[in-house]
Design a protein around this motif. Structure first.
Motif, PDB file in Angstrom:
ATOM      1  N   GLU A   1     -29.367  34.618  49.826  1.00  0.00           N
ATOM      2  CA  GLU A   1     -28.140  35.061  48.663  1.00  0.00           C
ATOM      3  C   GLU A   1     -27.104  34.151  49.125  1.00  0.00           C
ATOM      4  OE1 GLU A   1     -28.318  37.208  52.742  1.00  0.00           O
ATOM      5  OE2 GLU A   1     -29.721  37.142  51.013  1.00  0.00           O
ATOM      6  N   ASP A   2     -26.147  34.153  48.215  1.00  0.00           N
ATOM      7  CA  ASP A   2     -24.794  33.254  48.103  1.00  0.00           C
ATOM      8  C   ASP A   2     -23.753  34.285  48.286  1.00  0.00           C
ATOM      9  OD1 ASP A   2     -22.699  31.722  48.213  1.00  0.00           O
ATOM     10  OD2 ASP A   2     -23.166  30.652  46.157  1.00  0.00           O
ATOM     11  N   ARG A   3     -23.210  34.510  49.539  1.00  0.00           N
ATOM     12  CA  ARG A   3     -22.241  35.539  49.760  1.00  0.00           C
ATOM     13  C   ARG A   3     -20.856  34.723  49.501  1.00  0.00           C
ATOM     14  NH1 ARG A   3     -24.210  38.630  55.531  1.00  0.00           N
ATOM     15  NH2 ARG A   3     -26.286  38.575  55.108  1.00  0.00           N
ATOM     16  N   ALA A   4     -20.737  33.580  49.542  1.00  0.00           N
ATOM     17  CA  ALA A   4     -19.391  32.928  49.378  1.00  0.00           C
ATOM     18  C   ALA A   4     -19.156  32.924  47.927  1.00  0.00           C
ATOM     19  CB  ALA A   4     -19.494  31.513  49.820  1.00  0.00           C
ATOM     20  N   ALA A   5     -20.012  32.731  46.858  1.00  0.00           N
ATOM     21  CA  ALA A   5     -19.570  32.463  45.579  1.00  0.00           C
ATOM     22  C   ALA A   5     -19.231  33.858  45.059  1.00  0.00           C
ATOM     23  CB  ALA A   5     -20.791  32.351  44.827  1.00  0.00           C
ATOM     24  N   PRO A   6     -19.475  35.025  45.481  1.00  0.00           N
ATOM     25  CA  PRO A   6     -18.652  36.389  44.898  1.00  0.00           C
ATOM     26  C   PRO A   6     -17.265  36.419  45.404  1.00  0.00           C
ATOM     27  CG  PRO A   6     -21.121  36.889  45.647  1.00  0.00           C
ATOM     28  CD  PRO A   6     -20.595  35.438  46.148  1.00  0.00           C
ATOM     29  N   VAL A   7     -17.077  35.979  46.274  1.00  0.00           N
ATOM     30  CA  VAL A   7     -15.828  36.083  47.054  1.00  0.00           C
ATOM     31  C   VAL A   7     -14.813  35.104  46.233  1.00  0.00           C
ATOM     32  CG1 VAL A   7     -14.214  35.624  49.176  1.00  0.00           C
ATOM     33  CG2 VAL A   7     -16.463  36.669  49.341  1.00  0.00           C
ATOM     34  N   ARG A   8     -15.437  33.907  46.087  1.00  0.00           N
ATOM     35  CA  ARG A   8     -14.582  32.878  45.205  1.00  0.00           C
ATOM     36  C   ARG A   8     -14.399  33.459  43.819  1.00  0.00           C
ATOM     37  NH1 ARG A   8     -17.982  29.435  47.886  1.00  0.00           N
ATOM     38  NH2 ARG A   8     -19.349  29.189  46.025  1.00  0.00           N
ATOM     39  N   LEU A   9     -15.136  34.162  43.107  1.00  0.00           N
ATOM     40  CA  LEU A   9     -15.408  34.658  41.668  1.00  0.00           C
ATOM     41  C   LEU A   9     -14.064  35.931  41.948  1.00  0.00           C
ATOM     42  CD1 LEU A   9     -19.025  34.668  40.670  1.00  0.00           C
ATOM     43  CD2 LEU A   9     -16.925  33.239  39.875  1.00  0.00           C
ATOM     44  N   VAL A  10     -14.085  36.504  42.843  1.00  0.00           N
ATOM     45  CA  VAL A  10     -13.072  37.805  42.813  1.00  0.00           C
ATOM     46  C   VAL A  10     -11.551  37.179  42.980  1.00  0.00           C
ATOM     47  CG1 VAL A  10     -13.253  38.319  45.254  1.00  0.00           C
ATOM     48  CG2 VAL A  10     -12.951  40.166  43.416  1.00  0.00           C
ATOM     49  N   GLU A  11     -11.529  36.198  43.649  1.00  0.00           N
ATOM     50  CA  GLU A  11     -10.346  35.570  43.935  1.00  0.00           C
ATOM     51  C   GLU A  11      -9.783  34.651  42.817  1.00  0.00           C
ATOM     52  OE1 GLU A  11     -11.021  33.238  47.677  1.00  0.00           O
ATOM     53  OE2 GLU A  11     -10.586  35.243  48.821  1.00  0.00           O
TER      54      GLU A  11
END
Length: 481
Positions: A6-16
């Motif tokens: 799973e890509d955990r970094a992409a969701p953080v970037r999206l919400v930011e």
């Protein structure tokens, strides 16, 4: 999930606030699956009281979560925020997000993912939406992802929908899929094109000769043969197949020679490097009245250049009486010919133990390997002390592997002695093999009770055992720990 991390970094970037195309590689089907898993991937919350995805721990994530958890996806959302909603851990939020996804064409891949959702309301909503939005052009673009989702449980809807659209599309629609870097996509595209009759015999032959995937080669070669059987073969089709690098394509070309009335050309393929091509050539030559065995015997008995495939061909259709020809070729100056000759003797079940023993010192690793395989049935007749001297690190690797393979055929103390000699070997693979043999060793009937040598060997291998297992092994052979 589909064997991806799973890509955990992409969701953080999206919400930011990072744009979807910058946060996710939208051209990679694996990236969409990883994003879907990463949005829901949880960990301990900051207070340690519950599990929460990392992106929900950020200030922007908490604000978005409040909006999304209000009972429905309300208010204006950006493309990135809607992507998070489409992957959210709560089914009601995923379902509500789907109702607004049609306004964002870039999010169609997530609609495909949701078609196999475990929640029936979400799954049904996604399927209705995909049936409205997906056309043949989009199916071509998303096929790598569609096939990936199709392997999941409940994933058949997306593949069936795409197949229906692609079958009804113009023949040229599949062309981009036939050169796709994903071999699964190429297999699917060619299979569909063959079923629908979109490709001519010439196009099929070129695909069989060009593609690097063996499944595609075989599929297209078989389809070419079927087409040739119906309408005959022209020179372009035959030459393309006969000149192909892939064995399946060449074999199809050789088989087509018979129907084309050119059986005499199959003689040139009797010594092909691939066994399947040689087998097809022998069949065609026989059908044309020729004698492949006589051809092989003549070539193998004549001094001069000799293709290794000719030697293999003699072994494949020869008799035990041909062993003398093959035995003579074990001294041929070309290593590949010697290798095939030794393998041929083994195929004919003819083993010259003394000659094979000599070939354990051959400079070609392939010859040594084949000689060792030929000696396996006779390994217990060989002097185990002579074999032990060949385990030293100064010997070529092929010779050491051959010696250990033959010593492993022995039972009892001989096998343990050989394995323990290699437990600290500098060659990693040989060392690993030896350690496994030691750990699996059990005393056989020929091991003397109370053997001091066995006790010393087990002590040398002590690091490979737990204390209990070592005591047990010694007890089995009548020794005290």
């Amino acid at each position: 999930m589909d064997g991806v991390v799973e890509d955990r970094a992409a969701p953080v970037r999206l919400v930011e606030g990072v744009a979807l195309r910058e946060a996710v590689d939208t051209a990679d089907p694996a990236a969409w699956v990883a994003l879907d898993a990463g949005v829901r991937q949880s960990g301990w919350s900051a207070g340690g009281s519950r599990w929460l995805p990392a992106w929900e721990e950020t200030a922007a994530g908490k604000a978005l979560t409040e909006v999304l958890s209000a009972g429905a996806v309300a208010g204006p959302l950006t493309e990135a925020q809607l992507a998070l909603a489409l992957c959210h851990r709560k089914g009601a939020i995923r379902e509500a997000a789907l109702k607004r996804a049609s306004a964002y064409p870039e999010l169609l891949p997530l609609v495909v993912v949701r078609c196999s959702d475990w929640a029936p309301p979400v799954r049904q909503q996604a399927r209705r939406l995909l049936a409205e939005l997906l056309d043949a052009e989009a199916a071509v673009r998303l096929l790598p992802l569609i096939l990936r989702i199709g392997r999941r449980g409940r994933g058949d809807f997306v593949t069936d929908l795409a197949a229906g659209l692609l079958r009804a599309a113009a023949p040229g629609t599949l062309a981009p899929l036939c050169t796709d870097p994903h071999r699964t996509v190429r297999r699917y595209a060619y299979r569909l094109a063959v079923e629908e009759g979109h490709l001519s015999p010439t196009e099929l032959a070129r695909a069989a000769a060009r593609d690097t995937d063996m499944v595609v080669q075989s599929l297209c070669a078989d389809a070419t043969l079927a087409a040739v059987a119906e309408g005959g073969a022209d020179d372009d089709v035959l030459e393309t197949l006969l000149g192909a690098r892939g064995a399946h394509a060449r074999a199809a070309g050789v088989t087509a020679l018979r129907r084309a009335g050119r059986a005499e050309r199959a003689v040139a393929f009797l010594g092909d490097r691939a066994g399947v091509v040689r087998a097809c050539a022998r069949y065609v030559v026989r059908q044309g009245g020729g004698d492949p065995l006589a051809w092989y015997r003549e070539r193998c008995g004549t001094a001069g250049d000799l293709a290794p495939g000719v030697v293999s061909g003699l072994a494949e259709c020869g008799e035990r009486a041909d062993a003398d020809l093959l035995r003579a070729l074990t001294s041929h100056p070309v290593a590949a010919v010697r290798t095939r000759a030794v393998a041929g003797l083994r195929a004919l079940d003819v083993t010259d133990v003394e000659r094979m023993r000599e070939l354990l010192d051959d400079p070609a690793p392939g010859v040594v390997r084949e000689a060792a395989l030929a000696l396996v049935p006779s390994a217990r007749k060989l002097d185990d002390q002579w074999l032990m001297t060949r385990l030293g690190p100064e010997r070529p690797r092929a010779a050491r592997v051959a010696a250990f393979r033959l010593l492993h055929v022995h039972d009892g103390v001989v096998r343990l002695r050989a394995a323990v000699a290699l437990i600290d070997d500098p060659d990693e693979r040989l060392r690993h093999w030896a350690r496994q043999v030691v750990q699996r060793w059990r005393p056989t009937a020929d091991v003397p009770r109370g053997s001091v040598e066995v006790g010393e060997l087990l002590d040398r291998a002590r690091p490979l055992f737990s204390e209990y297992v070592l005591i047990r092994r010694k007890w089995e052979v009548g020794l005290k720990a």
